[in-house]
Design a protein around this motif. Structure first.
Motif, PDB file in Angstrom:
ATOM      1  N   VAL A 115       0.847  -1.192   0.000  1.00 51.41           N
ATOM      2  CA  VAL A 115       0.000   0.000   0.000  1.00 51.41           C
ATOM      3  C   VAL A 115       0.881   1.240   0.000  1.00 51.41           C
ATOM      4  O   VAL A 115       1.888   1.317   0.707  1.00 51.41           O
ATOM      5  CB  VAL A 115      -0.942  -0.005   1.219  1.00 51.41           C
ATOM      6  N   ASP A 116       0.538   2.199  -0.826  1.00 51.34           N
ATOM      7  CA  ASP A 116       1.222   3.488  -0.994  1.00 51.34           C
ATOM      8  C   ASP A 116       2.483   3.373  -1.843  1.00 51.34           C
ATOM      9  O   ASP A 116       3.171   4.374  -2.059  1.00 51.34           O
ATOM     10  CB  ASP A 116       1.561   4.132   0.354  1.00 51.34           C
ATOM     11  N   MET A 129      -0.346   2.638  -5.294  1.00 46.66           N
ATOM     12  CA  MET A 129      -1.170   1.553  -4.772  1.00 46.66           C
ATOM     13  C   MET A 129      -2.027   2.055  -3.614  1.00 46.66           C
ATOM     14  O   MET A 129      -1.507   2.544  -2.605  1.00 46.66           O
ATOM     15  CB  MET A 129      -0.245   0.424  -4.306  1.00 46.66           C
ATOM     16  N   LEU A 130      -3.344   1.942  -3.744  1.00 48.10           N
ATOM     17  CA  LEU A 130      -4.271   2.368  -2.696  1.00 48.10           C
ATOM     18  C   LEU A 130      -4.755   1.210  -1.830  1.00 48.10           C
ATOM     19  O   LEU A 130      -5.127   1.406  -0.678  1.00 48.10           O
ATOM     20  CB  LEU A 130      -5.475   3.077  -3.321  1.00 48.10           C
ATOM     21  N   GLY A 131      -4.774   0.016  -2.387  1.00 48.02           N
ATOM     22  CA  GLY A 131      -5.264  -1.133  -1.624  1.00 48.02           C
ATOM     23  C   GLY A 131      -5.758  -2.222  -2.557  1.00 48.02           C
ATOM     24  O   GLY A 131      -5.635  -2.118  -3.785  1.00 48.02           O
ATOM     25  N   HIS A 138      -6.344  -1.586  -6.410  1.00 48.17           N
ATOM     26  CA  HIS A 138      -6.892  -0.246  -6.586  1.00 48.17           C
ATOM     27  C   HIS A 138      -5.729   0.730  -6.706  1.00 48.17           C
ATOM     28  O   HIS A 138      -4.946   0.902  -5.772  1.00 48.17           O
ATOM     29  CB  HIS A 138      -7.776   0.103  -5.372  1.00 48.17           C
ATOM     30  N   LEU A 139      -5.585   1.352  -7.882  1.00 48.65           N
ATOM     31  CA  LEU A 139      -4.474   2.255  -8.142  1.00 48.65           C
ATOM     32  C   LEU A 139      -4.964   3.664  -8.415  1.00 48.65           C
ATOM     33  O   LEU A 139      -6.043   3.859  -8.996  1.00 48.65           O
ATOM     34  CB  LEU A 139      -3.654   1.780  -9.352  1.00 48.65           C
ATOM     35  N   GLN A 140      -4.151   4.635  -8.010  1.00 47.16           N
ATOM     36  CA  GLN A 140      -4.393   6.038  -8.348  1.00 47.16           C
ATOM     37  C   GLN A 140      -3.323   6.475  -9.340  1.00 47.16           C
ATOM     38  O   GLN A 140      -2.120   6.393  -9.053  1.00 47.16           O
ATOM     39  CB  GLN A 140      -4.350   6.926  -7.109  1.00 47.16           C
ATOM     40  N   PHE A 141      -3.754   6.929 -10.506  1.00 44.17           N
ATOM     41  CA  PHE A 141      -2.832   7.328 -11.563  1.00 44.17           C
ATOM     42  C   PHE A 141      -2.593   8.834 -11.518  1.00 44.17           C
ATOM     43  O   PHE A 141      -3.450   9.604 -11.053  1.00 44.17           O
ATOM     44  CB  PHE A 141      -3.393   6.921 -12.926  1.00 44.17           C
TER      45      PHE A 141
END
Length: 367
Positions: A115-116, A129-131, A138-141
């Motif tokens: 995570v992170d 990586m968010l979780g 679950h990724l944040q781009f």
């Protein structure tokens, strides 16, 4: 008593009941030179008929009363490669965008991804990586998800195509009518249709309509349980518009056939029929517009409310798609046809040949 025995047998159907042997050389690694040059195996369960045809014969099997329904989803170049801050390589396969810059993905990396953790991507972009959500990540781009993959990704050819994607796949792993971006796998039954086929259909005054089902990576997930009743179906987004529902109901009222081009269309129309049936009560007929998710698992014992025939490709052993086709024409008849196709050197899977399936009356709700 006979019906009770049938119900009991269906309740204990095993994954291995849908196995067949396939030589690796029968898996198509590239498409035919032209889309409509593929072969087509006709399996008519109602007439007890099986015929070897060319896909160019397909329009001649239709009547002006019939309706073809296509899935207009468009494949995103959904596979991308990045590097962890530690230097390890990461493979990311987009499952679906959740918001402008977040998405659920499948991910392959040595030692996983914490995570992170940050992944460096092409063009100076990153993903954090968010979780986890079940088997997905679950990724944040750092940029808009779909635009990033469109610019930087490669076509997500199935793993059984044992080569790297080529520039030609950008066009050939899309249907000619693809318009609604969102899939990570092609609705492959539609890959056989080209301008010549559509011209022949127009000459015969064959009508068509569209649904949208964004094929997810789950379509390639194997059935891991022995008892197929315990299998948990993957979720996919679909939209069945009112215009398509009207066309289906009008076709049925005129005595025509609703012909689904691909298993994704079958699942879409059968989901819409279930919605209509639930809202109208036990005597409900027709299909209702629907937009949302579906987890419908069609297997032997299902009675089809919205589809009268289907075009499909040859599917993997023990797969949910093979089970859907078995529900349509019968397991034994389907597996016999697959054995015939192997002997006759048909080409299998995404870039392979087609089947035209016509069910027996026992599979249809309205029969």
């Amino acid at each position: 008593m006979r019906l009770a025995l049938l119900v009991e047998w269906l309740a204990y159907m095993q994954r291995t009941d849908f196995h067949f042997d396939l030589p690796p050389e029968r898996i198509a690694q590239r498409p035919t030179a032209t889309r409509s040059a593929s072969r087509m195996l006709l399996l008519d369960a109602a007439a007890g008929l099986r015929r070897d045809l060319k896909f160019r014969d397909f329009p001649s099997l239709l009547s002006p009363r019939d309706l073809l329904v296509f899935n207009d989803t468009r494949v995103i170049p959904a596979r991308i490669f990045g590097v962890k801050e530690s230097g390890g390589r990461v493979e990311i396969l987009l499952e679906r965008a959740l918001a402008e810059n977040t998405a659920l993905v499948q991910l392959k990396a040595s030692k996983g991804l914490a995570v992170d953790a940050l992944v460096k991507l092409p063009g100076g972009h990153t993903a954090r990586m968010l979780g986890r959500r079940g088997d997905l990540f679950h990724l944040q781009f750092s940029s808009e998800v779909v635009a990033f993959f469109e610019a930087n990704g490669e076509m997500p050819l199935p793993l059984y195509i044992a080569r790297k994607p080529e520039s030609a796949d950008r066009e050939r792993y899309q249907t000619v009518y693809a318009r609604t971006l969102g899939a990570i796998a092609a609705p492959t039954a539609g890959l056989h249709f080209d301008a010549d086929i559509f011209a022949a259909l127009e000459t015969r005054r064959i009508r068509h309509a569209f649904v949208t089902l964004h094929v997810g990576a789950g379509t390639f997930q194997p059935v891991r349980v022995d008892d197929i009743e315990a299998h948990e179906m993957h979720e996919e987004y679909l939209a069945v518009p009112a215009a398509t529902c009207d066309a289906v109901d009008a076709t049925r009222a005129a005595g025509g056939r609703v012909i689904a081009v691909g298993t994704t269309v079958v699942r879409s129309l059968e989901t819409a029929a279930r919605v209509a049936h639930a809202s109208a009560g036990a005597n409900g007929r027709g299909i209702a517009p629907y937009q949302g998710a579906t987890r419908m698992f069609i297997k032997p014992g299902h009675r089809f409310r919205a589809v009268d025939a289907m075009v499909t490709n040859f599917h993997l052993p023990e797969s949910t798609l093979l089970m859907l086709c078995a529900a349509f024409v019968g397991r034994e008849a389907l597996l016999d046809a697959y054995a015939h196709a192997v002997r006759e050197r048909y080409r299998f899977f995404s870039y392979g040949d087609a089947m035209f399936l016509i069910p027996g009356s026992s599979a249809l709700e309205r029969a």
